[in-house]
Write an enzyme that holds these catalytic residues in place. Structure first.
Site, short mmCIF file in Angstrom:
data_model
loop_
_atom_site.label_atom_id
_atom_site.label_comp_id
_atom_site.label_asym_id
_atom_site.label_seq_id
_atom_site.Cartn_x
_atom_site.Cartn_y
_atom_site.Cartn_z
N GLU A 38 0.66 -1.47 -0.05
CA GLU A 38 -0.37 0.05 -0.12
C GLU A 38 1.25 1.19 -0.42
O GLU A 38 0.66 1.78 1.55
CB GLU A 38 -1.32 0.31 1.55
CG GLU A 38 -2.47 1.21 1.11
CD GLU A 38 -3.15 1.00 2.10
OE1 GLU A 38 -3.99 2.17 2.03
OE2 GLU A 38 -3.10 0.11 3.22
N LYS A 169 -0.15 -12.77 19.62
CA LYS A 169 -0.92 -12.70 18.07
C LYS A 169 -2.24 -13.21 18.30
O LYS A 169 -3.31 -13.60 17.50
CB LYS A 169 -0.72 -14.39 17.81
CG LYS A 169 1.32 -13.81 16.84
CD LYS A 169 1.64 -14.36 16.71
CE LYS A 169 4.02 -14.20 16.66
NZ LYS A 169 4.52 -15.61 16.04
N ASP A 245 8.65 -9.91 13.88
CA ASP A 245 7.43 -11.18 13.43
C ASP A 245 6.25 -10.19 13.30
O ASP A 245 5.39 -10.18 14.18
CB ASP A 245 7.32 -11.96 15.37
CG ASP A 245 6.91 -13.13 14.41
OD1 ASP A 245 5.34 -13.27 13.66
OD2 ASP A 245 6.23 -14.47 15.46
N HIS A 340 -5.90 8.73 -3.00
CA HIS A 340 -5.33 7.32 -2.72
C HIS A 340 -4.94 7.55 -4.44
O HIS A 340 -4.27 7.16 -5.46
CB HIS A 340 -6.44 5.99 -2.70
CG HIS A 340 -5.46 6.12 -1.24
ND1 HIS A 340 -4.89 4.67 -1.01
CD2 HIS A 340 -5.93 6.48 -0.29
CE1 HIS A 340 -4.75 4.25 0.45
NE2 HIS A 340 -5.46 5.43 1.03
#
Length: 349
Positions: A38, A169, A245, A340
């Site tokens: 992105e 996580k 990670d 964008h």
């Protein structure tokens, strides 16, 4: 067993900034690496970075706490026996500290919390881990602690070295309450004229959208200790560029934006309660990661943990830059989409 076929995935990357950062872990202007598909994220963070350079002290990033956790699961006959066993463990807590210190140069046990659910005893061990994020370090320590506790013959059985009370996580509340990783608060006070000229908005408009979108909108969505627009975008880009990670953006992106319209200008802050990052360990041996950490000044001979705190402060400041820029854009109808389209068409041409 056949070996896995390895390959390298190329991700568009760019150095953005510099960002002016001060605080208890870093005090300088520095460019930061962001790896992302992105790519409009780069100019968005860049706009926040430009604002930081116009303000005395720039973004102040305060590392409030640091720890890594592993929760081990024991099985007792019933809750009464689990409670009695935990009481005995508390009496011998000094022995737990000793076994961790004896096996590791950097891991230190700093805190224990327990939960009893039926006949299940969950013990959440918290450690400091130097410059490593500490996933493997705390698992190794928890293995040793479990072996020691089971040797005490308290009527407990092994359940699991990781019982999800850690919590790794996953979007949970416990990490924000008890802490996991680096807890960092990034904040800036922007004079009104800079808000208007560089962000094309006002302090009141940005304060309003923080309340209405981030706080109220997140609440009705059922967010878990989280009220922000897109922390995950900046986190993932920074994590990938520095060998972290990446799955830890799940809990890392649980954070809160807070703003006030003050007489002096816009007060804007991003609180990141559990940034799980390190400057040594898995993923850090890749050439491009080593190069990035060198440029970020995170390979210097400092006291254990100082390089990781420096990295965490830079990440928090980067998150603030991107969050500020996006929210300012959303105070103006159509600006987000126009930006964008313009940026993505420009890249294709």
């Amino acid at each position: 067993m056949s070996k896995h076929e390895q390959f390298v995935t190329g991700i568009p990357s760019s150095w953005v900034g510099p960002i002016r950062i001060s605080g208890n872990a870093i005090d300088e202007e520095i460019k930061v690496p962001l790896a992302t598909y992105e790519t409009p994220l780069w100019p968005s963070v860049g706009r926040g970075a430009r604002v930081s350079r116009l303000v005395e002290g720039g973004i102040r990033a305060t590392v409030v706490d640091e720890r890594m956790t592993r929760s081990s699961l024991f099985i007792a006959r019933d809750a009464a026996h689990a409670y009695e066993a935990m009481s005995r463990i508390r009496e011998r807590e000094a022995e737990l500290h000793e076994v961790v210190t004896a096996q590791s140069r950097f891991a230190r046990l700093i805190e224990i919390h327990e939960e009893i659910v039926g006949n299940l005893l969950f013990i959440r061990f918290a450690f400091t881990t130097g410059d490593a994020s500490g996933h493997n370090m705390v698992t190794q320590a928890a293995d040793s602690l479990m072996n020691l506790i089971l040797s005490w013959d308290l009527g407990l059985e092994y359940g699991s070295v990781s019982g999800n009370f850690c919590s790794d996580k996953k979007a949970t509340s416990v990490n924000g309450i008890l802490g996991r990783g680096k807890r960092v608060v990034a904040e800036i006070l922007i004079p009104h004229d800079i808000v208007e000229s560089k962000l094309r908005s006002t302090a009141q408009q940005i304060t309003d959208i923080v309340v209405r979108k981030n706080l109220v909108g997140s609440t009705i969505a059922g967010a878990v200790r989280s009220a922000n627009a897109h922390f995950a975008n900046m986190l993932l880009a920074f994590y990938l560029a520095t060998g972290q990670d990446a799955a830890n953006i799940v809990e890392g992106s649980q954070g809160i934006v807070y703003a006030e319209n003050r007489e002096e200008g816009l007060y804007f802050s991003c609180t990141l309660p559990h940034l799980i990052v390190g400057t040594v360990g898995n993923g850090k041996d890749l050439e491009q990661v080593e190069d990035a950490l060198q440029k970020l000044g995170c390979r210097e001979p400092r006291e254990p943990g100082a390089n990781a705190r420096r990295l965490a402060a830079m990440i928090a400041a980067t998150v603030l830059c991107g969050e500020l820029s996006l929210l300012a854009a959303q105070t103006n109808p159509g600006e987000l989409m126009r930006s964008h389209v313009a940026l993505e068409r420009g890249e294709r041409n």
